[in-house]
Write a protein that holds these residues in place. Structure first.
Motif, PDB file in Angstrom:
ATOM      1  N   VAL A  91      43.794  -5.951  59.070  1.00 33.48           N
ATOM      2  CA  VAL A  91      44.107  -6.515  58.017  1.00 33.48           C
ATOM      3  C   VAL A  91      45.056  -6.028  57.001  1.00 33.48           C
ATOM      4  N   ARG A  92      45.016  -4.490  57.010  1.00 29.73           N
ATOM      5  CA  ARG A  92      45.794  -3.674  56.157  1.00 29.73           C
ATOM      6  C   ARG A  92      47.273  -3.821  56.680  1.00 29.73           C
ATOM      7  N   SER A  93      47.756  -3.887  58.044  1.00 27.16           N
ATOM      8  CA  SER A  93      48.878  -3.961  58.498  1.00 27.16           C
ATOM      9  C   SER A  93      49.508  -5.321  58.001  1.00 27.16           C
ATOM     10  N   VAL A  94      48.782  -6.429  58.165  1.00 24.91           N
ATOM     11  CA  VAL A  94      49.187  -7.690  57.743  1.00 24.91           C
ATOM     12  C   VAL A  94      49.611  -7.577  56.003  1.00 24.91           C
ATOM     13  N   VAL A  95      48.555  -7.079  55.424  1.00 21.15           N
ATOM     14  CA  VAL A  95      48.844  -7.072  53.986  1.00 21.15           C
ATOM     15  C   VAL A  95      50.229  -6.204  53.511  1.00 21.15           C
ATOM     16  N   GLU A  96      50.385  -4.954  54.424  1.00 18.18           N
ATOM     17  CA  GLU A  96      51.561  -4.160  53.930  1.00 18.18           C
ATOM     18  C   GLU A  96      52.803  -4.855  54.367  1.00 18.18           C
ATOM     19  N   ARG A  97      52.682  -5.848  55.272  1.00 18.27           N
ATOM     20  CA  ARG A  97      53.787  -6.603  55.874  1.00 18.27           C
ATOM     21  C   ARG A  97      54.265  -7.832  54.846  1.00 18.27           C
ATOM     22  N   GLY A  98      53.034  -8.196  54.079  1.00 20.36           N
ATOM     23  CA  GLY A  98      53.083  -9.292  53.290  1.00 20.36           C
ATOM     24  C   GLY A  98      53.547  -9.119  51.956  1.00 20.36           C
ATOM     25  N   ALA A  99      53.612  -7.742  51.790  1.00 22.00           N
ATOM     26  CA  ALA A  99      53.963  -7.123  50.195  1.00 22.00           C
ATOM     27  C   ALA A  99      55.240  -7.620  49.704  1.00 22.00           C
ATOM     28  N   TYR A 100      56.279  -7.562  50.661  1.00 16.71           N
ATOM     29  CA  TYR A 100      57.435  -8.107  50.496  1.00 16.71           C
ATOM     30  C   TYR A 100      57.750  -9.425  50.000  1.00 16.71           C
ATOM     31  N   ALA A 101      57.069 -10.334  50.669  1.00 13.11           N
ATOM     32  CA  ALA A 101      57.153 -11.622  50.193  1.00 13.11           C
ATOM     33  C   ALA A 101      56.469 -11.810  48.795  1.00 13.11           C
ATOM     34  N   ALA A 102      55.124 -11.237  48.547  1.00  9.22           N
ATOM     35  CA  ALA A 102      54.520 -11.155  47.098  1.00  9.22           C
ATOM     36  C   ALA A 102      55.507 -10.733  46.257  1.00  9.22           C
ATOM     37  N   GLU A 103      56.278  -9.566  46.313  1.00  6.33           N
ATOM     38  CA  GLU A 103      57.204  -8.892  45.484  1.00  6.33           C
ATOM     39  C   GLU A 103      58.465  -9.963  45.314  1.00  6.33           C
ATOM     40  N   LEU A 104      58.711 -10.665  46.185  1.00  6.62           N
ATOM     41  CA  LEU A 104      59.794 -11.571  45.685  1.00  6.62           C
ATOM     42  C   LEU A 104      59.146 -12.855  45.155  1.00  6.62           C
ATOM     43  N   ASN A 105      58.195 -13.028  44.765  1.00  8.55           N
ATOM     44  CA  ASN A 105      57.474 -14.034  44.198  1.00  8.55           C
ATOM     45  C   ASN A 105      57.050 -13.714  42.767  1.00  8.55           C
ATOM     46  N   GLY A 106      57.263 -12.508  42.571  1.00  7.24           N
ATOM     47  CA  GLY A 106      56.769 -11.948  41.385  1.00  7.24           C
ATOM     48  C   GLY A 106      55.216 -11.717  41.437  1.00  7.24           C
ATOM     49  N   ILE A 107      54.709 -11.641  42.501  1.00  9.26           N
ATOM     50  CA  ILE A 107      53.349 -11.329  42.648  1.00  9.26           C
ATOM     51  C   ILE A 107      52.734 -10.120  43.244  1.00  9.26           C
ATOM     52  N   THR A 108      51.642  -9.707  42.541  1.00  9.34           N
ATOM     53  CA  THR A 108      50.943  -8.506  42.890  1.00  9.34           C
ATOM     54  C   THR A 108      50.091  -8.601  44.196  1.00  9.34           C
ATOM     55  N   LEU A 109      50.414  -8.130  45.176  1.00 15.97           N
ATOM     56  CA  LEU A 109      49.494  -7.998  46.212  1.00 15.97           C
ATOM     57  C   LEU A 109      48.960  -6.550  46.728  1.00 15.97           C
ATOM     58  N   GLU A 110      47.386  -6.815  46.555  1.00 14.21           N
ATOM     59  CA  GLU A 110      46.929  -5.505  46.833  1.00 14.21           C
ATOM     60  C   GLU A 110      45.582  -5.613  47.847  1.00 14.21           C
ATOM     61  N   PHE A 111      45.560  -4.352  48.358  1.00 11.60           N
ATOM     62  CA  PHE A 111      44.524  -4.433  49.771  1.00 11.60           C
ATOM     63  C   PHE A 111      43.476  -3.403  49.486  1.00 11.60           C
ATOM     64  N   GLU A 112      42.179  -3.677  49.737  1.00 12.67           N
ATOM     65  CA  GLU A 112      40.904  -2.953  49.215  1.00 12.67           C
ATOM     66  C   GLU A 112      40.003  -3.058  50.499  1.00 12.67           C
ATOM     67  N   SER A 113      39.249  -1.990  50.805  1.00 10.02           N
ATOM     68  CA  SER A 113      38.260  -2.039  51.724  1.00 10.02           C
ATOM     69  C   SER A 113      37.154  -1.270  51.523  1.00 10.02           C
ATOM     70  N   GLU A 114      35.971  -1.846  51.475  1.00  6.99           N
ATOM     71  CA  GLU A 114      34.875  -1.162  51.160  1.00  6.99           C
ATOM     72  C   GLU A 114      34.121  -0.403  52.188  1.00  6.99           C
ATOM     73  N   ILE A 115      34.897  -0.472  53.587  1.00  5.81           N
ATOM     74  CA  ILE A 115      34.551   0.594  54.606  1.00  5.81           C
ATOM     75  C   ILE A 115      35.968   1.042  55.107  1.00  5.81           C
ATOM     76  N   PRO A 116      35.813   2.366  55.737  1.00  5.93           N
ATOM     77  CA  PRO A 116      37.106   3.218  56.110  1.00  5.93           C
ATOM     78  C   PRO A 116      37.630   2.458  57.286  1.00  5.93           C
ATOM     79  N   SER A 117      36.747   1.821  58.256  1.00  6.29           N
ATOM     80  CA  SER A 117      37.367   1.449  59.414  1.00  6.29           C
ATOM     81  C   SER A 117      36.145   0.548  60.051  1.00  6.29           C
ATOM     82  N   ARG A 118      36.335  -0.399  60.927  1.00 10.52           N
ATOM     83  CA  ARG A 118      35.306  -0.937  61.684  1.00 10.52           C
ATOM     84  C   ARG A 118      35.777  -1.740  62.894  1.00 10.52           C
ATOM     85  N   ILE A 119      35.133  -0.940  64.033  1.00 16.79           N
ATOM     86  CA  ILE A 119      35.533  -1.705  65.381  1.00 16.79           C
ATOM     87  C   ILE A 119      34.975  -2.707  65.915  1.00 16.79           C
ATOM     88  N   ILE A 120      35.659  -4.081  66.131  1.00 18.86           N
ATOM     89  CA  ILE A 120      34.788  -5.111  66.291  1.00 18.86           C
ATOM     90  C   ILE A 120      35.832  -5.571  67.453  1.00 18.86           C
TER      91      ILE A 120
END
Length: 273
Positions: A91-120
Motif C-alpha cells: 500500500v505504501r508503494s502505491v501511495v508513493e507512486r500516486g503522490a505525483y498525480a495528487a500534486e498535479l491536481n493540487g491535492i495532499t495525499l498522505e499515508f498512515e499505518s497503525e502497524i509497521p508491517s503485516r505479512i498476508i
C-alpha cells in the motif's frame, strides 16, 4: 435463465470489444513512437505537446479497455496469484507512486499505518489495481486544496485499507447505485466522471481476498472507502504453475490507472522517460 444468458452474451461482447481495442491501440501507440520518438520530442516543444495529448488519450482508452475486459470477468475472474507479502509495504508503494498525480491536481495525499508491517497472503498486483481505482475516484471528487488519506489498520480477522477524502461526497439517493456496473458517475457540475466500473472491480478484488469493500459517504462531507482483506498467510509452499497476467500490457500501472485524473502535461516526454 434468460438473464443469465444475456449476462454471458454481454461478457463475450465486452471481451471481444476489449480485445480489438487493445490490438488497434497497440498499433497506434507503436506508430506514435515512430512519428514522435523520444529524441525528437526533447527538442520540439510543439511535437512534445501533441505527442503528450495522444499519449494521454492512449492511456485513458487502454484503461477503459482493461476495465471492460475486467467487467466481463467479474462473475468468473481468473484465479489470484497469491503470495505472502507485506501489505503495508504494498500500500505504501502505491501511495508513493500516486503522490505525483495528487500534486498535479493540487491535492495532499498522505499515508498512515497503525502497524509497521503485516505479512498476508495477497495478489499484490490485484490489490495495487484496487487501490489505484480507489485513488482515482478520490482524486476526481476532491477539489484542489483537499486531502486524501490512505490508512492501513488491523482489525480482528482482516487488514483494512481505508481511503478517506475531503471531497464532495455522494448524495444519499445515489448510494444504492454505486456498485452497479456501468452506472455512470458525474462531477458536481454535471460533466461525466466515469463509466461506472471502478468500484465494482475494486469490490470484487477485495472479496476475492476473503474480504469486503464498503463505502461511507455524506454529501459535502467527503467519502471513506474501507477495503478489508483476510488476515491470513500461505503456510505450505507449493509449486506455482500459474503465470501472473499483466493486465497493464507492460505500461506503467500508475499512469494507466490514474490517466483519467492526470492532466496532459503528465505525459510529456520529460515526465514519462
Amino acid at each position: 435463465m434468460s438473464d443469465r444468458k444475456n449476462e454471458d452474451n454481454l461478457g463475450e461482447i465486452l471481451s471481444l470489444v476489449a480485445y480489438f481495442m487493445k490490438n488497434n491501440m497497440s498499433n497506434m501507440y507503436a506508430a506514435l513512437q515512430r512519428v514522435a520518438p523520444s529524441g525528437k520530442r526533447d527538442g520540439d516543444a510543439v511535437l512534445d505537446e501533441n505527442a503528450a495529448l495522444l499519449t494521454h488519450q492512449f492511456y485513458s482508452l487502454r484503461r477503459l479497455a482493461g476495465n471492460l475486459e475486467e467487467a466481463a470477468q467479474l462473475d468468473s475472474p481468473p484465479p489470484l496469484i497469491r503470495e505472502n507479502d507485506d501489505i503495508v509495504g504494498v500500500v505504501r508503494s502505491v501511495v508513493e507512486r500516486g503522490a505525483y498525480a495528487a500534486e498535479l491536481n493540487g491535492i495532499t495525499l498522505e499515508f498512515e499505518s497503525e502497524i509497521p508491517s503485516r505479512i498476508i497472503e495477497v495478489d499484490a498486483a490485484r490489490v495495487e489495481r484496487m487501490l489505484l481505482n480507489l485513488l482515482s475516484n478520490a482524486f476526481k471528487f476532491t477539489p484542489p486544496g483537499g486531502k486524501v488519506t490512505v490508512t492501513v489498520r488491523q482489525a480482528s480477522k482482516t487488514v483494512e485499507i481505508r481511503v478517506q477524502d475531503t471531497g464532495c461526497g455522494i448524495p444519499a439517493e445515489k448510494m444504492g447505485d454505486i456498485f452497479d456496473r456501468f452506472r455512470r458517475t458525474f462531477y458536481p457540475d454535471g460533466s461525466p466522471a466515469g463509466v461506472g466500473l471502478g468500484l465494482p472491480i475494486a469490490r470484487k478484488i477485495a472479496e476475492d481476498h476473503g474480504g469486503s469493500l464498503v463505502v461511507f459517504s455524506e454529501e459535502g462531507q467527503g467519502t471513506l472507502v474501507v477495503a478489508s482483506l483476510a488476515d491470513r498467510r500461505k503456510h505450505h509452499a507449493a509449486l506455482n504453475t500459474m503465470f501472473a497476467v499483466d493486465y497493464s500490457g507492460g505500461f506503467d500501472r500508475t499512469l494507466l490507472e490514474l490517466s483519467d485524473v492526470l492532466p496532459k502535461d503528465a505525459f510529456r516526454n520529460k515526465m514519462i522517460d
